[in-house]
Design a protein around this motif. Structure first.
Motif, PDB file in Angstrom:
ATOM      1  N   GLY A 109       0.807  -1.208   0.000  1.00 21.82           N
ATOM      2  CA  GLY A 109       0.000   0.000   0.000  1.00 21.82           C
ATOM      3  C   GLY A 109       0.840   1.257   0.000  1.00 21.82           C
ATOM      4  N   VAL A 110       1.893   1.281   0.814  1.00 23.09           N
ATOM      5  CA  VAL A 110       2.780   2.447   0.859  1.00 23.09           C
ATOM      6  C   VAL A 110       3.442   2.676  -0.491  1.00 23.09           C
ATOM      7  N   LEU A 111       3.960   1.616  -1.093  1.00 24.46           N
ATOM      8  CA  LEU A 111       4.647   1.759  -2.375  1.00 24.46           C
ATOM      9  C   LEU A 111       3.692   2.237  -3.464  1.00 24.46           C
ATOM     10  N   ILE A 112       2.471   1.712  -3.463  1.00 22.45           N
ATOM     11  CA  ILE A 112       1.481   2.149  -4.462  1.00 22.45           C
ATOM     12  C   ILE A 112       1.191   3.633  -4.309  1.00 22.45           C
ATOM     13  N   VAL A 113       0.928   4.068  -3.078  1.00 28.04           N
ATOM     14  CA  VAL A 113       0.597   5.475  -2.845  1.00 28.04           C
ATOM     15  C   VAL A 113       1.799   6.365  -3.150  1.00 28.04           C
ATOM     16  N   PHE A 114       2.965   5.979  -2.682  1.00 30.20           N
ATOM     17  CA  PHE A 114       4.163   6.804  -2.869  1.00 30.20           C
ATOM     18  C   PHE A 114       4.524   6.961  -4.349  1.00 30.20           C
ATOM     19  N   LEU A 115       4.565   5.850  -5.068  1.00 31.41           N
ATOM     20  CA  LEU A 115       4.992   5.894  -6.470  1.00 31.41           C
ATOM     21  C   LEU A 115       3.942   6.549  -7.365  1.00 31.41           C
ATOM     22  N   LEU A 116       2.665   6.223  -7.154  1.00 38.41           N
ATOM     23  CA  LEU A 116       1.624   6.867  -7.961  1.00 38.41           C
ATOM     24  C   LEU A 116       1.504   8.345  -7.618  1.00 38.41           C
ATOM     25  N   GLY A 117       1.773   8.695  -6.357  1.00 37.39           N
ATOM     26  CA  GLY A 117       1.781  10.106  -5.983  1.00 37.39           C
ATOM     27  C   GLY A 117       2.900  10.859  -6.668  1.00 37.39           C
ATOM     28  N   ALA A 118       4.089  10.231  -6.751  1.00 41.04           N
ATOM     29  CA  ALA A 118       5.206  10.855  -7.459  1.00 41.04           C
ATOM     30  C   ALA A 118       4.863  11.054  -8.926  1.00 41.04           C
ATOM     31  N   LEU A 119       4.218  10.051  -9.539  1.00 43.77           N
ATOM     32  CA  LEU A 119       3.827  10.157 -10.945  1.00 43.77           C
ATOM     33  C   LEU A 119       2.763  11.232 -11.142  1.00 43.77           C
ATOM     34  N   ALA A 120       1.781  11.250 -10.258  1.00 46.58           N
ATOM     35  CA  ALA A 120       0.728  12.266 -10.356  1.00 46.58           C
ATOM     36  C   ALA A 120       1.314  13.665 -10.213  1.00 46.58           C
ATOM     37  N   GLY A 121       2.266  13.823  -9.296  1.00 46.03           N
ATOM     38  CA  GLY A 121       2.916  15.116  -9.128  1.00 46.03           C
ATOM     39  C   GLY A 121       3.638  15.552 -10.387  1.00 46.03           C
ATOM     40  N   ALA A 122       4.323  14.603 -11.044  1.00 46.64           N
ATOM     41  CA  ALA A 122       5.041  14.925 -12.279  1.00 46.64           C
ATOM     42  C   ALA A 122       4.065  15.323 -13.390  1.00 46.64           C
ATOM     43  N   ILE A 123       2.941  14.636 -13.468  1.00 48.49           N
ATOM     44  CA  ILE A 123       1.945  14.949 -14.509  1.00 48.49           C
ATOM     45  C   ILE A 123       1.349  16.332 -14.286  1.00 48.49           C
ATOM     46  N   VAL A 124       0.959  16.623 -13.051  1.00 47.85           N
ATOM     47  CA  VAL A 124       0.370  17.932 -12.754  1.00 47.85           C
ATOM     48  C   VAL A 124       1.388  19.043 -12.967  1.00 47.85           C
ATOM     49  N   GLN A 125       2.648  18.796 -12.601  1.00 47.32           N
ATOM     50  CA  GLN A 125       3.699  19.780 -12.831  1.00 47.32           C
ATOM     51  C   GLN A 125       3.850  20.071 -14.318  1.00 47.32           C
ATOM     52  N   SER A 126       3.773  19.030 -15.145  1.00 37.85           N
ATOM     53  CA  SER A 126       3.892  19.201 -16.593  1.00 37.85           C
ATOM     54  C   SER A 126       2.737  20.023 -17.146  1.00 37.85           C
ATOM     55  N   ILE A 127       1.534  19.742 -16.665  1.00 35.69           N
ATOM     56  CA  ILE A 127       0.362  20.497 -17.120  1.00 35.69           C
ATOM     57  C   ILE A 127       0.479  21.960 -16.706  1.00 35.69           C
ATOM     58  N   ALA A 128       0.927  22.191 -15.471  1.00 36.81           N
ATOM     59  CA  ALA A 128       1.051  23.561 -14.968  1.00 36.81           C
ATOM     60  C   ALA A 128       2.056  24.364 -15.786  1.00 36.81           C
ATOM     61  N   LEU A 129       3.128  23.709 -16.242  1.00 38.81           N
ATOM     62  CA  LEU A 129       4.149  24.416 -17.008  1.00 38.81           C
ATOM     63  C   LEU A 129       3.626  24.899 -18.354  1.00 38.81           C
ATOM     64  N   ALA A 148       1.237  12.455  -1.396  1.00 35.88           N
ATOM     65  CA  ALA A 148       0.222  11.419  -1.600  1.00 35.88           C
ATOM     66  C   ALA A 148      -0.028  10.644  -0.307  1.00 35.88           C
ATOM     67  N   LEU A 149       1.024  10.329   0.421  1.00 31.61           N
ATOM     68  CA  LEU A 149       0.857   9.641   1.702  1.00 31.61           C
ATOM     69  C   LEU A 149       0.110  10.528   2.693  1.00 31.61           C
ATOM     70  N   THR A 150       0.362  11.828   2.627  1.00 35.06           N
ATOM     71  CA  THR A 150      -0.362  12.776   3.475  1.00 35.06           C
ATOM     72  C   THR A 150      -1.845  12.770   3.132  1.00 35.06           C
ATOM     73  N   GLY A 151      -2.150  12.815   1.830  1.00 34.89           N
ATOM     74  CA  GLY A 151      -3.545  12.785   1.403  1.00 34.89           C
ATOM     75  C   GLY A 151      -4.242  11.502   1.809  1.00 34.89           C
ATOM     76  N   ALA A 152      -3.541  10.370   1.663  1.00 36.63           N
ATOM     77  CA  ALA A 152      -4.134   9.079   2.053  1.00 36.63           C
ATOM     78  C   ALA A 152      -4.418   9.045   3.551  1.00 36.63           C
ATOM     79  N   ALA A 153      -3.491   9.591   4.347  1.00 33.81           N
ATOM     80  CA  ALA A 153      -3.679   9.595   5.798  1.00 33.81           C
ATOM     81  C   ALA A 153      -4.888  10.425   6.212  1.00 33.81           C
ATOM     82  N   MET A 154      -5.213  11.450   5.432  1.00 33.16           N
ATOM     83  CA  MET A 154      -6.365  12.299   5.757  1.00 33.16           C
ATOM     84  C   MET A 154      -7.679  11.515   5.756  1.00 33.16           C
ATOM     85  N   ARG A 155      -7.700  10.374   5.070  1.00 31.27           N
ATOM     86  CA  ARG A 155      -8.930   9.595   4.954  1.00 31.27           C
ATOM     87  C   ARG A 155      -9.258   8.832   6.234  1.00 31.27           C
ATOM     88  N   PHE A 156      -8.276   8.735   7.177  1.00 34.28           N
ATOM     89  CA  PHE A 156      -8.589   7.936   8.370  1.00 34.28           C
ATOM     90  C   PHE A 156      -7.988   8.443   9.677  1.00 34.28           C
TER      91      PHE A 156
END
Length: 247
Positions: A109-129, A148-156
């Motif tokens: 679960g940690v690896l999924i959230v961490f890695l997909l969060g890193a990818l999502a951050g890169a995508i949003v950064q690209s769009i913002a540029l 991403a881990l911070t956002g996931a923690a907010m759910r519980f």
């Protein structure tokens, strides 16, 4: 027979899941090795091949390897850092918010959230540029994954503990915290306040050029992209990893 005295059990000083320590260890190992072994030219090549460069999306021919590194740099940029202060901040952030996610969802679960969060951050950064005056950036750092881990923690983490009863003794038993709905996250005053403060801080960084008259080299858009991804992922993780959940 005489009783044998038993040594008291020792509790760990930091009750941090192993996967979090491994991620931290990898980040520090990469940074220290690069700092000790690479000169400026070598460090530049490391970043060209493993940092995320949005310009590759539209101008890949201008870069070594063309667009091919886009296959992995959306993830590997999370293990590179600008300096030791950058690394130290992300380490502390990862320990604080990665720990509850690790206890609840386990290593996968940690690896999924961490890695997909890193990818999502890169995508949003690209769009913002695309909408920025300065359309060039090199993205590195674990901030998107940690967001991403911070956002996931907010759910519980701000939800009340669910209490059940032992089937044999009838004694109350703590069953953990339920996963809040997205609407519930914003209805809860504590999680809502944290999210508003967190988003406000990142938006303040984004408006720094207008407020302070100087740009700040912080990828705040990647933070927000990772955070939103993390906020959504527990809905998926709960379906496939209930057996690994821990209070």
């Amino acid at each position: 027979m005489a009783d044998t005295p038993q040594e008291p059990q020792r509790e760990p000083i930091f009750n941090v899941p192993g996967v979090i320590m491994v991620l931290i260890g990898l980040m520090w190992a990469v940074h220290i090795a690069a700092d000790l072994a690479l000169d400026e030219y070598g460090l530049g090549n490391l970043r060209i091949w493993f940092a995320f460069i949005p310009d590759r999306l539209t101008n890949g021919a201008a870069w070594q390897g063309g667009a091919l590194p886009l296959l992995w740099t959306g993830f590997t940029h999370a293990f590179l850092h600008v300096d030791y202060m950058h690394l130290l901040v992300n380490t502390a952030w990862l320990m604080v918010f990665g720990t509850p996610v690790g206890r609840r969802y386990g290593t996968a679960g940690v690896l999924i959230v961490f890695l997909l969060g890193a990818l999502a951050g890169a995508i949003v950064q690209s769009i913002a540029l695309m909408f920025s005056v300065n359309q060039f950036a090199v993205l590195l750092g674990a901030s998107g994954g940690v967001s991403a881990l911070t956002g996931a923690a907010m759910r519980f983490i701000f939800e009340p503990i669910v209490v059940g009863h032992d089937s044999e003794t009838g004694e109350p038993v703590a069953l953990g915290r339920r996963t809040s709905t997205l609407a519930g996250v914003f209805a809860n005053s504590r999680s809502r306040t944290f999210i508003i403060f967190w988003l406000g801080l990142n938006l303040l960084i984004g408006f720094a050029p207008f407020i302070l008259g100087a740009s700040v080299a912080i990828a705040w858009e990647a933070h927000i992209g990772g955070f939103v991804a993390g906020l959504l992922l527990p809905s998926v993780l709960d379906r496939f990893a209930r057996r690994n959940q821990r209070p």
